[in-house]
Design an enzyme around this catalytic site. Sequence first.
Site, short mmCIF file in Angstrom:
data_model
loop_
_atom_site.label_atom_id
_atom_site.label_comp_id
_atom_site.label_asym_id
_atom_site.label_seq_id
_atom_site.Cartn_x
_atom_site.Cartn_y
_atom_site.Cartn_z
N TYR A 234 0.83 -1.20 0.00
CA TYR A 234 0.00 0.00 0.00
C TYR A 234 0.87 1.26 0.00
O TYR A 234 1.86 1.34 0.71
CB TYR A 234 -0.89 0.01 1.24
CG TYR A 234 -1.77 1.23 1.34
CD1 TYR A 234 -2.99 1.29 0.70
CD2 TYR A 234 -1.35 2.34 2.07
CE1 TYR A 234 -3.79 2.41 0.80
CE2 TYR A 234 -2.14 3.47 2.17
CZ TYR A 234 -3.37 3.50 1.53
OH TYR A 234 -4.16 4.61 1.62
N TRP B 98 1.25 5.61 -1.97
CA TRP B 98 0.99 6.51 -3.10
C TRP B 98 2.01 6.35 -4.23
O TRP B 98 1.71 6.63 -5.38
CB TRP B 98 1.00 7.96 -2.59
CG TRP B 98 -0.31 8.38 -2.03
CD1 TRP B 98 -0.93 7.85 -0.94
CD2 TRP B 98 -1.18 9.40 -2.52
NE1 TRP B 98 -2.12 8.48 -0.71
CE2 TRP B 98 -2.30 9.44 -1.67
CE3 TRP B 98 -1.10 10.29 -3.58
CZ2 TRP B 98 -3.35 10.34 -1.85
CZ3 TRP B 98 -2.14 11.18 -3.77
CH2 TRP B 98 -3.25 11.20 -2.91
#
Length: 767
Positions: free
Chosen positions: A110, A112
């Site tokens: 996980y 960005w």
Amino acid sequence: MEKRLTASHWGTYYLSVDQGKITAVDPYEMDPDPSAIGQSFVDGIQHPCRVKRPAVRKSYLEKGPGAATDKRGAEPFVEVEWDTAFELVAKELDRVRTDFGNQSIFAGSYGWASAGRFHHAPSQIHRFMNSIGGYTKSVNTYSYAASEVILPHVVGMMDWLLSQHTSWPVLEKHCQLMVMFGGVALKNGQINAGGVGRHSAREGLLACKKAGTKFVNFSPIREDVDDALDAQHYQLVPNSDVAIMLALAYHLYDGGRHDQEFLNKYCVGFDQFKPYLLGKTDGQAKDADWAERISGVEASVIRDLAIEMATKRTMITASWSLQRADHGEQTHWMAIVLAAMLGQIGLPGGGFGLGYAGVNGVGHQFRNFTWASLDQGVNNVCDFIPVARISDLLLNPGGRFSYNGQDYIYPDTKVVYWAGGNPFHHHQDLNRLLKAWQKPDSIIVHEQTWNALSRHADIVLPATMTAERNDIVCAKRDDDIFALKQVVEPVGEAKNDYDIFCGIARSIGALDRFSEGRDEMDWLKLFHAKNRQRAASFGIDMPDFDSFWEGGEYSLPAGKDLVLLEDFRKDPETHKLRTPSGLIEIYSETVASFKLESCKGHPMWLEPKEWLGGKHAKKFPLHLISNQPATRLHSQLDHGKASQESKVSGREAMTMHPDDAQERSLNIGDIVRVYNDRGATLAGLIISTIVQPGVVQLPTGAWYDPVDPGMIGSLDKAGNPNVLTRDEGSSELGQGPTAHSTLVEVEKFEGQVPEVSVYTPPEIIGL
């Protein structure tokens, strides 16, 4: 010297390059509100903490998987050749999938990552893992996990709602009153997943203000709303927003100001909710006097606001942060119920919003257009975890967990493979994570810097940063698409994630399945061809690839203004919601059937485990708000100029109210110890009335830097709030993070202050 265009999650910039190094950053001329985060491009790329070569933890290299896992974070690393690293990774993945099965590989990964559509690390790792049989994945996001699970039962998918939010021009024309729970923080609106061409949140809000919109905000932090909006600001006990919403709902109903016709036509379940609201089920009417005792907001304010909301076109907004708390599912659910009682859902300027300025694109004009991205293939493994349950996964192999009304089993994880994220930033209770991190046989990461993730890994593969690669940058809630051309050469021997996975795939015998014989530019041309085809279906003639790549940018025509759920309001039969009833579910038969104590069939006020009104406040009397930082994206570029200039004595700044500081004999600039039973961290003190008494603000994203590396419970030197936050799910339904239900105490640090060392590489034994 030349200037080259680059793009990122936090904006688009021109980078000045001299002799192969970035020397200056200038904003994109079309951006009216550029983010200062871009200044970190200058020193962030060439920083000494960059990972320059493949490196393997010493004991792991000498003894193999599972060796001295308690030394992760403390041992030196040995640099190796790329071919050696590829063989080590391939051999370990083959061992685990052969002996234990692919479900024993956790590659949720996980984060960005990069803004580019091709060099997006989580997409790359998921495609690679699927090419070798699959992996255990994670679902939902740390940003709004609780809402992602509850809202499909109530009104629809969270991502769908965000793409449909009423646009800023409509709010400017029609919204008379905006009631904000948790504010609309512009620092959050600096960013957008996939890139930002122009920052529009500030101009959207200011246009509403100029047009006459009145703003009311309930938040413990005044900075959650820009001063230019002149908002009426009401302090409240953190985690008490639902109580205020319930009281507003009570006085709408009690005064006959609710819209019964809307409730009858567009909703189900108000009759089941009403007895709770009126106190018939528990003997307590949810009126303003009740809410004042919980929230600290005066009852007269709540009663008067209920009247005002019923007489004006009102938009109710609730930030994502509110649902990152105990019983976080209740906040957005109750905001929708309150909006439904007003009856303005689907009308221009009214209804609800869940995350305006949560990212830049929420409130942008609408276009049902999806940019091309990397096909991730098919995952043959069914196992998964809710994203915030990583420590539970590692600590409880074979254990059971409840999620969205079903029971599941945690697989036995032998390998953790992470690329494009940092769990030592996102996850709560880092000391518990550190204990869990000692369980797998192998931890393999792609990293750009020697942050906490890479320091606690076994195999570290150096990855390029945005300016060191070619890509296409575009976002689903943005009009601009950019040709991201490599600006500088990679530092050291860093490789793109794609090239790293190609190397491993070659060693494992899966190169053709993974790469399909394409190199970087082949993929970019394929993406652009798909984008042109999709654009043509909307009557948009995008330039061919060569013209686009030469020009460097392209802007789509403006989309249409949007009103959230407008079509549903006009014709609820034709435009049914994707809920079991097709209507807004104030009471959910589905959720009620799960028989969960932590999430009933309708929204309720449920007392958090840690809050200022509870028993834990006697020992830890300050509520910690660990919100998003203003000077970086999560933990990205914490080593860069913008983030470093915001520090106090080299560590993260914590803000405290003057009354709380005086009570503890603290002064501005003091190094303070922030602590509770889970851990302790050092921060530099700012004293200000932007926070209310009883609340301290310590943003997330400072790189975890323990005094004794690898030791569970060691004092963090840099100001990472996640050594303090609770690692428990929001409820058995959503299992979201609960960082904002955290209590702490603060004292001046006595003795020799330890130096922050996380921005210096660990001990590395060279080739």
